[in-house]
Scaffold this motif. Structure first.
Motif, PDB file in Angstrom:
ATOM      1  N   TYR A  75       0.448  -1.105  -0.065  1.00  9.57           N
ATOM      2  CA  TYR A  75       0.669   0.251  -0.004  1.00  9.57           C
ATOM      3  C   TYR A  75       1.325   1.418   0.156  1.00  9.57           C
ATOM      4  CZ  TYR A  75      -3.012   3.847   1.690  1.00  9.57           C
ATOM      5  OH  TYR A  75      -3.717   4.986   1.566  1.00  9.57           O
ATOM      6  N   SER A  76       0.274   2.360  -1.022  1.00 11.59           N
ATOM      7  CA  SER A  76       1.113   3.209  -0.736  1.00 11.59           C
ATOM      8  C   SER A  76      -0.135   4.857  -0.381  1.00 11.59           C
ATOM      9  CB  SER A  76       1.383   3.756  -2.202  1.00 11.59           C
ATOM     10  OG  SER A  76       2.502   4.792  -2.262  1.00 11.59           O
ATOM     11  N   ALA A  77       0.584   5.459   0.627  1.00 12.82           N
ATOM     12  CA  ALA A  77      -0.450   6.025   0.699  1.00 12.82           C
ATOM     13  C   ALA A  77      -0.820   6.975   0.026  1.00 12.82           C
ATOM     14  CB  ALA A  77      -0.333   6.894   2.119  1.00 12.82           C
ATOM     15  N   PRO A  78      -2.171   7.958  -0.069  1.00 13.24           N
ATOM     16  CA  PRO A  78      -2.416   8.775  -0.926  1.00 13.24           C
ATOM     17  C   PRO A  78      -1.083  10.279  -0.676  1.00 13.24           C
ATOM     18  CG  PRO A  78      -4.119   8.123  -0.750  1.00 13.24           C
ATOM     19  CD  PRO A  78      -3.542   7.717   0.444  1.00 13.24           C
ATOM     20  N   VAL A  79      -0.160  10.990  -2.284  1.00 18.37           N
ATOM     21  CA  VAL A  79       0.063  12.215  -1.610  1.00 18.37           C
ATOM     22  C   VAL A  79      -0.076  13.359  -2.504  1.00 18.37           C
ATOM     23  CG1 VAL A  79       2.607  12.967  -1.836  1.00 18.37           C
ATOM     24  CG2 VAL A  79       1.711  10.423  -1.060  1.00 18.37           C
ATOM     25  N   PRO A  80      -0.380  14.332  -2.260  1.00 18.03           N
ATOM     26  CA  PRO A  80      -0.750  15.122  -2.923  1.00 18.03           C
ATOM     27  C   PRO A  80       0.537  15.564  -3.688  1.00 18.03           C
ATOM     28  CG  PRO A  80      -0.219  15.960  -0.565  1.00 18.03           C
ATOM     29  CD  PRO A  80      -0.365  14.435  -0.575  1.00 18.03           C
ATOM     30  N   VAL A  81      -0.250  16.311  -5.375  1.00 18.98           N
ATOM     31  CA  VAL A  81       0.450  16.753  -5.942  1.00 18.98           C
ATOM     32  C   VAL A  81       0.739  17.835  -6.420  1.00 18.98           C
ATOM     33  CG1 VAL A  81       1.895  15.910  -8.561  1.00 18.98           C
ATOM     34  CG2 VAL A  81       0.601  14.314  -6.675  1.00 18.98           C
ATOM     35  N   ASN A  82       1.065  19.462  -6.307  1.00 18.16           N
ATOM     36  CA  ASN A  82       1.029  20.311  -6.436  1.00 18.16           C
ATOM     37  C   ASN A  82       2.048  20.802  -6.535  1.00 18.16           C
ATOM     38  OD1 ASN A  82      -1.451  20.454  -5.371  1.00 18.16           O
ATOM     39  ND2 ASN A  82      -0.622  20.032  -3.247  1.00 18.16           N
ATOM     40  N   PRO A  83       2.314  22.209  -8.314  1.00 14.90           N
ATOM     41  CA  PRO A  83       2.897  21.691  -8.621  1.00 14.90           C
ATOM     42  C   PRO A  83       3.570  23.293  -8.565  1.00 14.90           C
ATOM     43  CG  PRO A  83       2.126  20.636  -9.913  1.00 14.90           C
ATOM     44  CD  PRO A  83       1.479  20.891  -9.564  1.00 14.90           C
ATOM     45  N   ALA A  84       4.683  23.760  -8.651  1.00 16.55           N
ATOM     46  CA  ALA A  84       5.010  25.411  -8.156  1.00 16.55           C
ATOM     47  C   ALA A  84       4.878  25.837  -9.083  1.00 16.55           C
ATOM     48  CB  ALA A  84       6.507  25.273  -7.749  1.00 16.55           C
ATOM     49  N   SER A  85       4.495  25.403 -10.273  1.00 17.60           N
ATOM     50  CA  SER A  85       3.928  26.132 -11.568  1.00 17.60           C
ATOM     51  C   SER A  85       2.468  26.357 -11.382  1.00 17.60           C
ATOM     52  CB  SER A  85       4.334  25.354 -13.037  1.00 17.60           C
ATOM     53  OG  SER A  85       3.784  25.223 -12.960  1.00 17.60           O
ATOM     54  N   LEU A  86       1.809  26.045 -10.802  1.00 13.58           N
ATOM     55  CA  LEU A  86       0.216  26.227 -10.708  1.00 13.58           C
ATOM     56  C   LEU A  86      -0.864  27.151  -9.599  1.00 13.58           C
ATOM     57  CD1 LEU A  86      -0.783  22.856 -11.470  1.00 13.58           C
ATOM     58  CD2 LEU A  86      -0.806  24.774 -13.144  1.00 13.58           C
ATOM     59  N   PRO A  87      -0.867  27.910  -9.580  1.00 11.26           N
ATOM     60  CA  PRO A  87      -1.320  28.601  -8.221  1.00 11.26           C
ATOM     61  C   PRO A  87      -1.515  27.910  -7.285  1.00 11.26           C
ATOM     62  CG  PRO A  87      -3.467  29.022  -9.832  1.00 11.26           C
ATOM     63  CD  PRO A  87      -1.875  27.567 -10.916  1.00 11.26           C
ATOM     64  N   GLU A  88      -0.632  28.302  -5.974  1.00 16.48           N
ATOM     65  CA  GLU A  88      -1.093  27.243  -4.819  1.00 16.48           C
ATOM     66  C   GLU A  88      -2.245  27.148  -4.468  1.00 16.48           C
ATOM     67  OE1 GLU A  88       0.158  28.050  -0.109  1.00 16.48           O
ATOM     68  OE2 GLU A  88       0.284  29.529  -1.274  1.00 16.48           O
ATOM     69  N   PRO A  89      -2.632  25.954  -4.156  1.00 18.47           N
ATOM     70  CA  PRO A  89      -3.740  25.447  -3.758  1.00 18.47           C
ATOM     71  C   PRO A  89      -4.657  25.336  -2.187  1.00 18.47           C
ATOM     72  CG  PRO A  89      -2.327  23.188  -3.971  1.00 18.47           C
ATOM     73  CD  PRO A  89      -1.374  24.825  -4.438  1.00 18.47           C
ATOM     74  N   ARG A  90      -5.385  25.600  -2.076  1.00 17.95           N
ATOM     75  CA  ARG A  90      -6.171  26.026  -0.609  1.00 17.95           C
ATOM     76  C   ARG A  90      -7.616  25.376  -0.269  1.00 17.95           C
ATOM     77  NH1 ARG A  90      -4.055  30.729  -1.916  1.00 17.95           N
ATOM     78  NH2 ARG A  90      -2.739  31.676  -0.617  1.00 17.95           N
ATOM     79  N   GLY A  91      -7.076  24.414   0.330  1.00 20.23           N
ATOM     80  CA  GLY A  91      -8.395  23.236   0.543  1.00 20.23           C
ATOM     81  C   GLY A  91      -8.343  22.191  -0.770  1.00 20.23           C
ATOM     82  N   TYR A  92      -7.657  22.319  -1.513  1.00 13.86           N
ATOM     83  CA  TYR A  92      -7.575  20.942  -2.181  1.00 13.86           C
ATOM     84  C   TYR A  92      -6.171  20.832  -3.061  1.00 13.86           C
ATOM     85  CZ  TYR A  92      -7.272  24.957  -6.154  1.00 13.86           C
ATOM     86  OH  TYR A  92      -5.687  25.479  -6.500  1.00 13.86           O
ATOM     87  N   SER A  93      -6.227  19.346  -3.579  1.00 14.80           N
ATOM     88  CA  SER A  93      -4.702  19.403  -4.176  1.00 14.80           C
ATOM     89  C   SER A  93      -4.539  18.905  -6.134  1.00 14.80           C
ATOM     90  CB  SER A  93      -4.380  18.291  -4.012  1.00 14.80           C
ATOM     91  OG  SER A  93      -3.616  18.027  -2.319  1.00 14.80           O
ATOM     92  N   HIS A  94      -4.021  19.716  -7.053  1.00 10.32           N
ATOM     93  CA  HIS A  94      -4.475  19.482  -7.982  1.00 10.32           C
ATOM     94  C   HIS A  94      -4.206  18.229  -8.555  1.00 10.32           C
ATOM     95  CE1 HIS A  94      -3.437  23.665  -8.854  1.00 10.32           C
ATOM     96  NE2 HIS A  94      -2.597  24.139  -7.685  1.00 10.32           N
ATOM     97  N   GLY A  95      -3.433  16.988  -7.326  1.00 14.33           N
ATOM     98  CA  GLY A  95      -3.703  15.938  -8.300  1.00 14.33           C
ATOM     99  C   GLY A  95      -3.086  14.888  -6.864  1.00 14.33           C
TER     100      GLY A  95
END
Length: 144
Positions: free
Chosen positions: A4-24
């Motif tokens: 098992y691999s726990a879910p990890v957020p993916v948030n590229p620095a090139s995209l707006p900084e997420p607040r309350g969500y993840s880009h992936g």
């Protein structure tokens, strides 16, 4: 036995900084791509109509995919949420050109869904998807 691999957020620095969500969210080799509208780095929807909004939104999807070593050919499904299906269809040729420019001749399973509104009132399109990245290219982000 698979581990098992726990879910990890993916948030590229090139995209707006997420607040309350993840880009992936990466779970194992599967990347679940969060809905991307045509937001630029300054948190503004790009002007220019559906073709330019498609370019920005799909570019945001691809930026998230690239963050973990993914490529367009790793996409297994894409869902388009559209506020104006006839407008999208009327610009299908130009949108297809943008797709091929950004992703090449890659055509995953796709769906287009009409909706009355998206999170940002000026957004005309939101794109989400799923990709599976091969082990040899996968870049696992640090857990947050």
């Amino acid at each position: 036995m698979a581990s098992y691999s726990a879910p990890v957020p993916v948030n590229p620095a090139s995209l707006p900084e997420p607040r309350g969500y993840s880009h992936g969210t990466l779970c194992g080799n599967t990347l679940h791509l969060g809905g991307q509208t045509a937001l630029d780095r300054n948190m503004r929807i790009v002007p220019g109509g559906i073709v330019e909004q498609f370019r920005q939104a799909f570019g945001n999807v691809l930026a998230t995919l690239a963050e973990v070593g993914g490529r367009p050919q790793d996409l297994v499904s894409i869902t388009l949420h559209l506020t104006d299906i006839p407008d999208y269809q009327a610009h299908g040729k130009q949108i297809g050109e943008v797709w091929r420019e950004l992703a090449g001749p890659v055509y995953p399973a796709m769906a287009g869904i009409g909706t009355t509104a998206l999170w940002q009132p000026e957004a005309m399109i939101e794109i989400l998807g799923v990709a599976v990245i091969p082990d040899e290219r996968l870049i696992r982000p640090a857990s947050s």
